[in-house]
Design a protein around this motif. Structure first.
Motif, PDB file in Angstrom:
ATOM      1  N   MET A   1      21.012   8.622  29.789  1.00 28.89           N
ATOM      2  CA  MET A   1      20.546   7.803  30.879  1.00 28.89           C
ATOM      3  C   MET A   1      19.539   6.788  30.333  1.00 28.89           C
ATOM      4  SD  MET A   1      18.807   8.957  34.466  1.00 28.89           S
ATOM      5  CE  MET A   1      17.327   9.729  33.901  1.00 28.89           C
ATOM      6  N   ALA A   2      19.915   5.529  30.343  1.00 26.37           N
ATOM      7  CA  ALA A   2      19.029   4.468  29.874  1.00 26.37           C
ATOM      8  C   ALA A   2      18.173   3.975  31.032  1.00 26.37           C
ATOM      9  CB  ALA A   2      19.849   3.323  29.298  1.00 26.37           C
ATOM     10  N   LEU A   3      16.865   3.966  30.825  1.00 23.65           N
ATOM     11  CA  LEU A   3      15.945   3.545  31.872  1.00 23.65           C
ATOM     12  C   LEU A   3      15.378   2.171  31.560  1.00 23.65           C
ATOM     13  CD1 LEU A   3      13.957   6.841  32.420  1.00 23.65           C
ATOM     14  CD2 LEU A   3      15.726   5.897  33.882  1.00 23.65           C
ATOM     15  N   THR A   4      15.151   1.385  32.623  1.00 21.84           N
ATOM     16  CA  THR A   4      14.487   0.102  32.486  1.00 21.84           C
ATOM     17  C   THR A   4      13.319   0.054  33.453  1.00 21.84           C
ATOM     18  OG1 THR A   4      15.888  -0.958  34.128  1.00 21.84           O
ATOM     19  CG2 THR A   4      16.583  -1.132  31.837  1.00 21.84           C
ATOM     20  N   ILE A   5      12.329  -0.734  33.088  1.00 19.97           N
ATOM     21  CA  ILE A   5      11.203  -1.002  33.975  1.00 19.97           C
ATOM     22  C   ILE A   5      11.372  -2.449  34.399  1.00 19.97           C
ATOM     23  CG2 ILE A   5       8.701  -1.063  34.189  1.00 19.97           C
ATOM     24  CD1 ILE A   5       8.600   0.884  31.814  1.00 19.97           C
TER      25      ILE A   5
ATOM     26  N   HIS B   1       7.788 -10.261  47.598  1.00 18.87           N
ATOM     27  CA  HIS B   1       6.915  -9.246  47.028  1.00 18.87           C
ATOM     28  C   HIS B   1       7.821  -8.388  46.158  1.00 18.87           C
ATOM     29  CE1 HIS B   1       3.628 -10.324  49.596  1.00 18.87           C
ATOM     30  NE2 HIS B   1       4.329 -10.085  50.690  1.00 18.87           N
ATOM     31  N   TYR B   2       7.264  -7.855  45.094  1.00 19.60           N
ATOM     32  CA  TYR B   2       8.064  -7.058  44.176  1.00 19.60           C
ATOM     33  C   TYR B   2       7.366  -5.742  43.893  1.00 19.60           C
ATOM     34  CZ  TYR B   2      10.335 -11.525  43.280  1.00 19.60           C
ATOM     35  OH  TYR B   2      11.000 -12.713  43.436  1.00 19.60           O
ATOM     36  N   ARG B   3       8.161  -4.715  43.639  1.00 18.86           N
ATOM     37  CA  ARG B   3       7.658  -3.440  43.148  1.00 18.86           C
ATOM     38  C   ARG B   3       8.058  -3.325  41.682  1.00 18.86           C
ATOM     39  NH1 ARG B   3      10.037  -0.924  48.188  1.00 18.86           N
ATOM     40  NH2 ARG B   3       8.266  -0.754  49.580  1.00 18.86           N
ATOM     41  N   VAL B   4       7.172  -2.788  40.877  1.00 20.62           N
ATOM     42  CA  VAL B   4       7.500  -2.492  39.486  1.00 20.62           C
ATOM     43  C   VAL B   4       8.113  -1.101  39.495  1.00 20.62           C
ATOM     44  CG1 VAL B   4       6.626  -2.257  37.146  1.00 20.62           C
ATOM     45  CG2 VAL B   4       5.561  -3.891  38.703  1.00 20.62           C
ATOM     46  N   ALA B   5       9.397  -1.023  39.144  1.00 17.10           N
ATOM     47  CA  ALA B   5      10.137   0.222  39.295  1.00 17.10           C
ATOM     48  C   ALA B   5      10.746   0.669  37.971  1.00 17.10           C
ATOM     49  CB  ALA B   5      11.252   0.039  40.315  1.00 17.10           C
ATOM     50  N   VAL B   6      10.738   1.971  37.760  1.00 18.17           N
ATOM     51  CA  VAL B   6      11.480   2.581  36.657  1.00 18.17           C
ATOM     52  C   VAL B   6      12.798   3.040  37.260  1.00 18.17           C
ATOM     53  CG1 VAL B   6      11.537   4.419  34.953  1.00 18.17           C
ATOM     54  CG2 VAL B   6       9.365   3.372  35.573  1.00 18.17           C
ATOM     55  N   SER B   7      13.893   2.485  36.765  1.00 17.04           N
ATOM     56  CA  SER B   7      15.190   2.848  37.322  1.00 17.04           C
ATOM     57  C   SER B   7      16.234   2.883  36.218  1.00 17.04           C
ATOM     58  CB  SER B   7      15.597   1.871  38.423  1.00 17.04           C
ATOM     59  OG  SER B   7      15.624   0.564  37.922  1.00 17.04           O
ATOM     60  N   GLU B   8      17.368   3.452  36.551  1.00 22.09           N
ATOM     61  CA  GLU B   8      18.467   3.513  35.604  1.00 22.09           C
ATOM     62  C   GLU B   8      18.997   2.101  35.377  1.00 22.09           C
ATOM     63  OE1 GLU B   8      22.503   6.095  34.905  1.00 22.09           O
ATOM     64  OE2 GLU B   8      21.148   6.604  36.526  1.00 22.09           O
ATOM     65  N   ALA B   9      19.376   1.800  34.163  1.00 21.51           N
ATOM     66  CA  ALA B   9      19.769   0.439  33.800  1.00 21.51           C
ATOM     67  C   ALA B   9      20.994  -0.044  34.573  1.00 21.51           C
ATOM     68  CB  ALA B   9      20.029   0.353  32.301  1.00 21.51           C
TER      69      ALA B   9
ATOM     70  N   LYS C   1       8.746   7.279  26.484  1.00 22.28           N
ATOM     71  CA  LYS C   1       9.949   8.072  26.702  1.00 22.28           C
ATOM     72  C   LYS C   1      11.227   7.271  26.484  1.00 22.28           C
ATOM     73  CE  LYS C   1       7.973  11.877  27.740  1.00 22.28           C
ATOM     74  NZ  LYS C   1       8.052  13.000  26.827  1.00 22.28           N
ATOM     75  N   GLY C   2      11.108   5.982  26.180  1.00 20.66           N
ATOM     76  CA  GLY C   2      12.279   5.192  25.847  1.00 20.66           C
ATOM     77  C   GLY C   2      12.695   4.161  26.873  1.00 20.66           C
ATOM     78  N   ALA C   3      11.962   4.021  27.964  1.00 19.90           N
ATOM     79  CA  ALA C   3      12.303   3.004  28.963  1.00 19.90           C
ATOM     80  C   ALA C   3      11.989   1.627  28.409  1.00 19.90           C
ATOM     81  CB  ALA C   3      11.518   3.244  30.245  1.00 19.90           C
ATOM     82  N   LYS C   4      12.889   0.691  28.653  1.00 18.68           N
ATOM     83  CA  LYS C   4      12.703  -0.666  28.147  1.00 18.68           C
ATOM     84  C   LYS C   4      12.277  -1.589  29.288  1.00 18.68           C
ATOM     85  CE  LYS C   4      16.273  -0.272  24.612  1.00 18.68           C
ATOM     86  NZ  LYS C   4      15.535   0.288  23.600  1.00 18.68           N
TER      87      LYS C   4
END
Length: 85
Positions: free
Chosen positions: A1-5, A17-25, A62-65
């Motif tokens: 599972m590749a994660l992006t911020i 307005h934006y939220r800074v989210a960690v989600s799956e790519a 943890k590897g999130a880009k």
């Protein structure tokens, strides 16, 4: 599972307005997120970004880009925090 911020948009038309989210790519831009780290208001004066930098560093370790936009916003936020202290 590749994660992006990355930024996830919410708000009304012409009032972003934006939220800074960690989600799956591979998930949608506004899809379900693993964790929300903060928010970004491009129309705000002063410091438009509020983010939990400790959680940001945790997810990067943890590897999130982070996306290019998030990377530049966090860099600017860290620089402002150092200048403030």
């Amino acid at each position: 599972m590749a994660l992006t911020i990355r930024l996830s948009r919410f708000g009304t038309k012409n009032e972003p307005h934006y939220r800074v989210a960690v989600s799956e790519a591979r998930s949608r831009r506004d899809g379900d997120a693993v964790e929300y780290l903060g928010s970004y208001n491009p129309n705000a004066k002063g410091n438009p970004l509020t983010i939990k930098l400790d959680r940001f560093d945790y997810w990067v370790s943890k590897g999130a880009k982070p996306s290019d936009t998030v990377r530049s916003l966090v860099k600017r936020s860290k620089k402002a925090a150092v200048a403030k202290a």
